[in-house]
Design a protein around this motif. Structure first.
Motif, PDB file in Angstrom:
ATOM      1  N   TYR A 112      43.178  41.919  45.339  1.00 13.14           N
ATOM      2  CA  TYR A 112      42.742  41.306  46.583  1.00 13.14           C
ATOM      3  C   TYR A 112      41.789  42.187  47.388  1.00 13.14           C
ATOM      4  O   TYR A 112      41.399  41.851  48.496  1.00 13.14           O
ATOM      5  N   PHE A 113      41.426  43.321  46.806  1.00  9.87           N
ATOM      6  CA  PHE A 113      40.509  44.214  47.518  1.00  9.87           C
ATOM      7  C   PHE A 113      39.099  43.644  47.464  1.00  9.87           C
ATOM      8  O   PHE A 113      38.640  43.186  46.430  1.00  9.87           O
TER       9      PHE A 113
ATOM     10  N   LEU B 205      47.342  44.568  45.169  1.00 12.60           N
ATOM     11  CA  LEU B 205      46.422  44.940  46.235  1.00 12.60           C
ATOM     12  C   LEU B 205      45.018  45.155  45.701  1.00 12.60           C
ATOM     13  O   LEU B 205      44.033  44.814  46.365  1.00 12.60           O
ATOM     14  N   ASP B 206      44.898  45.709  44.501  1.00 14.50           N
ATOM     15  CA  ASP B 206      43.578  45.886  43.897  1.00 14.50           C
ATOM     16  C   ASP B 206      42.906  44.545  43.630  1.00 14.50           C
ATOM     17  O   ASP B 206      41.699  44.396  43.820  1.00 14.50           O
TER      18      ASP B 206
ATOM     19  N   GLU C 246      36.381  44.559  53.232  1.00 14.99           N
ATOM     20  CA  GLU C 246      37.535  45.014  53.991  1.00 14.99           C
ATOM     21  C   GLU C 246      37.212  46.302  54.729  1.00 14.99           C
ATOM     22  O   GLU C 246      36.504  47.153  54.200  1.00 14.99           O
TER      23      GLU C 246
ATOM     24  N   HIS D 139      50.824  50.392  55.197  1.00 16.01           N
ATOM     25  CA  HIS D 139      49.808  50.406  54.148  1.00 16.01           C
ATOM     26  C   HIS D 139      50.275  51.260  52.972  1.00 16.01           C
ATOM     27  O   HIS D 139      49.553  51.406  51.985  1.00 16.01           O
TER      28      HIS D 139
ATOM     29  N   ASN E  21      44.354  38.525  51.177  1.00 16.82           N
ATOM     30  CA  ASN E  21      43.337  38.879  52.158  1.00 16.82           C
ATOM     31  C   ASN E  21      43.097  37.757  53.160  1.00 16.82           C
ATOM     32  O   ASN E  21      43.286  36.582  52.851  1.00 16.82           O
TER      33      ASN E  21
ATOM     34  N   HIS F 289      45.813  44.294  52.918  1.00 16.29           N
ATOM     35  CA  HIS F 289      44.605  44.970  53.375  1.00 16.29           C
ATOM     36  C   HIS F 289      44.367  44.715  54.864  1.00 16.29           C
ATOM     37  O   HIS F 289      44.892  43.756  55.439  1.00 16.29           O
ATOM     38  N   SER F 290      43.558  45.556  55.478  1.00 17.52           N
ATOM     39  CA  SER F 290      43.210  45.389  56.892  1.00 17.52           C
ATOM     40  C   SER F 290      42.610  44.013  57.107  1.00 17.52           C
ATOM     41  O   SER F 290      41.815  43.524  56.301  1.00 17.52           O
TER      42      SER F 290
ATOM     43  N   CYS G 218      44.419  41.185  57.278  1.00 16.21           N
ATOM     44  CA  CYS G 218      45.163  40.088  56.654  1.00 16.21           C
ATOM     45  C   CYS G 218      46.205  39.485  57.591  1.00 16.21           C
ATOM     46  O   CYS G 218      46.953  38.597  57.191  1.00 16.21           O
TER      47      CYS G 218
END
Length: 279
Positions: free
Chosen positions: A274-275, A271-272, A279, A214, A231, A60-61, A63
């Motif tokens: 760690y969302f 990824l979900d 973010e 991404h 993250n 994610h952005s 990280c």
């Protein structure tokens, strides 16, 4: 703790991973804060990349993906830990590592040919004029830009500009290619075509590649392994996924494989998890 996952053991060519090429050990990157503390961007990052291996880094952005790439490039310095290329500590930028950025970085007053030639002149200063011309022409042809060689950047499309950046990077014959979301600014159709072109070039001229993306589908299509980042702050490598498909690759054939969707869903699930809404 880093975990390596393979969804199809035995089908991936692990010979590309040769220990001792790029080695990242216990890397930490932090910045001082106004209150005298520190903001930790990356913590305990450990990764080894083979000399012919294609690695994608996803997260994610925020990280620290681009920060990690810049440290490997020598554009930033880690706070602690080590980053070595062929056993030598990376302390500054060098011609053995070349960056391709998302936003091209071309000089607008130079033609396509001249933008590539500028890099060749800088790094291969001992080559003869004929050798330099040959190198430039070879790499123009490699990215299908021979017909546009004498055009200026504002006369060509975004996809063509990115191809110039890739040709410029490859023309100096680096040992490692570093790409920071090189297809992110392109439309979907152009992005797919350029992904294929870059992969075709890599498959015929193997070298180490580390790319930031991404796009999970892009990572599966192009990579030998996918590095999944947790993250930030204090981001680290959460998992490393083996991509089990041999090269050369056909995008349509991959998407007809159940292994493709298993791997895709595994990455998306990571990824979900760690969302966060921050973010």
């Amino acid at each position: 703790m880093t975990k390596s996952t393979s969804l199809s053991a035995g089908t991936n060519d692990k010979a590309v991973r040769q220990s001792g090429f790029l080695e990242i050990e216990n890397l930490v990157k932090s910045y001082p804060t106004a209150d005298g503390g520190e903001f930790v961007v990356l913590k305990d990052v450990n990764l080894t990349v083979g000399e012919n291996e294609f690695i994608s880094v996803i997260g994610h952005s925020g990280c620290g993906k681009s920060t990690l790439l810049k440290i490997v490039a020598g554009l930033e310095k880690q706070t602690s830990g080590s980053v070595r290329l062929e056993g030598k500590e990376i302390r500054k930028p060098g011609a053995d590592r070349m960056m391709v950025f998302q936003h091209y970085g071309l000089l607008p007053w130079l033609t396509v040919r001249e933008n590539i030639r500028l890099a060749v002149d800088e790094v291969r200063s001992k080559a003869t004029r004929a050798e330099k011309i040959s190198i430039v022409n070879e790499h123009l042809a490699m990215v299908n830009l021979t017909a546009a060689a004498d055009k200026y950047p504002d006369e060509i499309s975004g996809g063509m500009k990115q191809r110039v950046g890739i040709a410029r990077a490859l023309a100096i014959r680096p040992k490692m290619l570093l790409m920071d979301e090189p297809f992110g600014a392109l439309d979907a159709l152009t992005r797919g075509k350029l992904q294929k072109q870059v992969l075709d070039i890599w498959e015929s001229h193997r070298q180490a590649v580390m790319t930031i993306t991404h796009d999970v589908d892009e990572a599966i299509y192009m990579s030998d392994r996918i590095v999944l980042m947790t993250n930030g702050p204090a981001a680290t490598i959460g998992e490393i996924l083996e991509v089990p498909f041999p090269h050369p690759r056909n995008r349509q054939e991959l998407r007809e494989s159940t292994e493709y969707y298993d791997l895709r869903n595994h990455a998306l699930d990571f990824l979900d998890r760690y969302f966060t809404q921050d973010e």
